[in-house]
Every structure is written in structure tokens, then in C-alpha cells.
Design an enzyme around this catalytic site. Sequence first.
Site, PDB file in Angstrom:
ATOM      1  N   LEU A 125      54.411  86.156  40.878  1.00  0.00           N
ATOM      2  CA  LEU A 125      53.712  85.710  41.847  1.00  0.00           C
ATOM      3  C   LEU A 125      52.401  84.556  40.530  1.00  0.00           C
ATOM      4  O   LEU A 125      53.078  85.028  39.905  1.00  0.00           O
ATOM      5  CB  LEU A 125      52.192  86.470  41.753  1.00  0.00           C
ATOM      6  N   ASP A 126      52.396  83.319  41.813  1.00  0.00           N
ATOM      7  CA  ASP A 126      52.173  82.887  40.706  1.00  0.00           C
ATOM      8  C   ASP A 126      50.309  82.784  40.610  1.00  0.00           C
ATOM      9  O   ASP A 126      50.121  83.589  40.873  1.00  0.00           O
ATOM     10  CB  ASP A 126      51.831  81.412  41.704  1.00  0.00           C
ATOM     11  N   LYS A 127      50.220  81.912  39.257  1.00  0.00           N
ATOM     12  CA  LYS A 127      49.594  82.402  37.918  1.00  0.00           C
ATOM     13  C   LYS A 127      48.284  82.678  39.834  1.00  0.00           C
ATOM     14  O   LYS A 127      47.269  84.061  39.403  1.00  0.00           O
ATOM     15  CB  LYS A 127      48.019  81.496  37.298  1.00  0.00           C
TER      16      LYS A 127
ATOM     17  N   HIS B  37      57.073  78.361  44.207  1.00  0.00           N
ATOM     18  CA  HIS B  37      55.899  77.536  45.527  1.00  0.00           C
ATOM     19  C   HIS B  37      56.324  77.747  47.086  1.00  0.00           C
ATOM     20  O   HIS B  37      56.171  76.834  47.748  1.00  0.00           O
ATOM     21  CB  HIS B  37      55.536  76.352  44.984  1.00  0.00           C
TER      22      HIS B  37
END
Length: 245
Positions: free
Chosen positions: A53-55, A161
Site C-alpha cells: 500500500l502506498d505510504k 498508483h
Amino acid sequence: MPTILYRDEHLVAVHKPCDLLVHRSPIDRHETRFALQLVRDLTGRRVFPVHRLDKPTSGVLLFAFTVESARSLAQAFAAGEVHKRYLAVVRGIAPQSGTIDHPLVEEIDAMDYPQAEEKDAQSAVTDYRRLAEIELAVAVGRYPTSRYSLVLAEPRTGRRHQLRRHLRHLGHPIIGDTTHGEGRHNRYFRDALDCRRLLLAAIDISFSHPCSGEKLTVSAPLQENFMALIDHFGWSDALPPAAIG
């Protein structure tokens, strides 16, 4: 700090808060806290990441306890056999529902990967549905009012993304996205609504257990700083049960 949502002898699923990297990355060389390390400390076992998961994204994150389980889960992700659902708050009134079929070129940070070659665009598909909307008597942009939507997004593929880029392509960027979003609306949410995060959360994930083959669905309620915005807009009744906890 991550919290455990599900655990057995083969895997653990945690709720990753926003602003926490999954593992060490050149994206943020100064970061010292990582989900991988925190989950290892939390479980007392070595863990292997099977997806990311993105930050700035919160929600369900899976780790495996064994190399074999990690390999099986990673293969399931690559084969599109894992079903994920996300909630996002976007600018504008999004269409009622639809599918975004828009290939994406892999994003490469030239500062971190100066020798990386640009690859061809890869297939990327996202289904989405608008759950709620609101119009505020506030002129954030060029119009006298500002409109926002709560969207349920279900990616069929897993490009970097993907949801942030796909919703931008649709003309409805996610609030709080400093790369693919719009600064005016991000500033409004930060300054007027005290919302300082990317409004994107992985609310549940469904997959076959790597050993038993049993179908599992793990859900994560929205983080408090996301839920506060939902309550402020009066959208609580529109939330899927998985997001409420």
C-alpha cells in the site's frame, strides 16, 4: 502502529495507518518506521510482504509467515485472483458507476532510479461506483460552489498508483493526493476541514488461503482521521459495512 485484523500460522493481516511505509524504500530515505518492522515486532515472527500500500494509503495489508505462503499469495496477486475494495473521496460529482480501462506506464522517479528505462504501458482496469456526494457553498476553484464524491473503487489490476492515476484520468482526482491531485482542493481540506491525509483506504481484501484454499475476506474500518471527514459530510449511512468496523 498497525493493528492485527487476522492471524493464523501462515499469514497475518494488519490495518496499516496512513503515512507509514510498508518497507524501507528510496522514496523516503529519512523514514525510520516501517510496517514490515512493526508487524515483525507485533507478532514476534519474521514476516514477508506479499503486496503493498502506498505510504499515504491506509487499510488492509497482508504479510506471510513463510516463504511458501508468501510465494503463493504473490502469485495470486499477480494472477488477479485477489479482490480488493477501496474508498476514496474525490473532487467533483463522479459518474454513478463505470469501468476505467486505461493502460498505465510504470512511474519511475529519476532521482532514485536514474538508469531505469521507461517501459511500455501496461493494462490497467478499475471498476468504481459513487456512494455519496456533496456540494459546498465554498468557492475553492473558479466556481461559486465545490462538489465532492465518495467512491468505492475495485481495481482488477495492480499497477503503481493505479487508483490515484485512474481517478485523475476520469477527471475526479483523490483529495489529498499531492502528486496526481489538485493543490487548491487539497489545501481547502487541510486548512478548512483539518484533513491532512490522502483520502484513500483499502477497506477489504478477499483471497484464497495459501494452504487450505479457504476463501477469506479481511476488512479494516476507516481510520479516525478519514471517518471524521465522512461524519462531517454526513456520509456515514453510505459506507459499506466493512468500512465501519
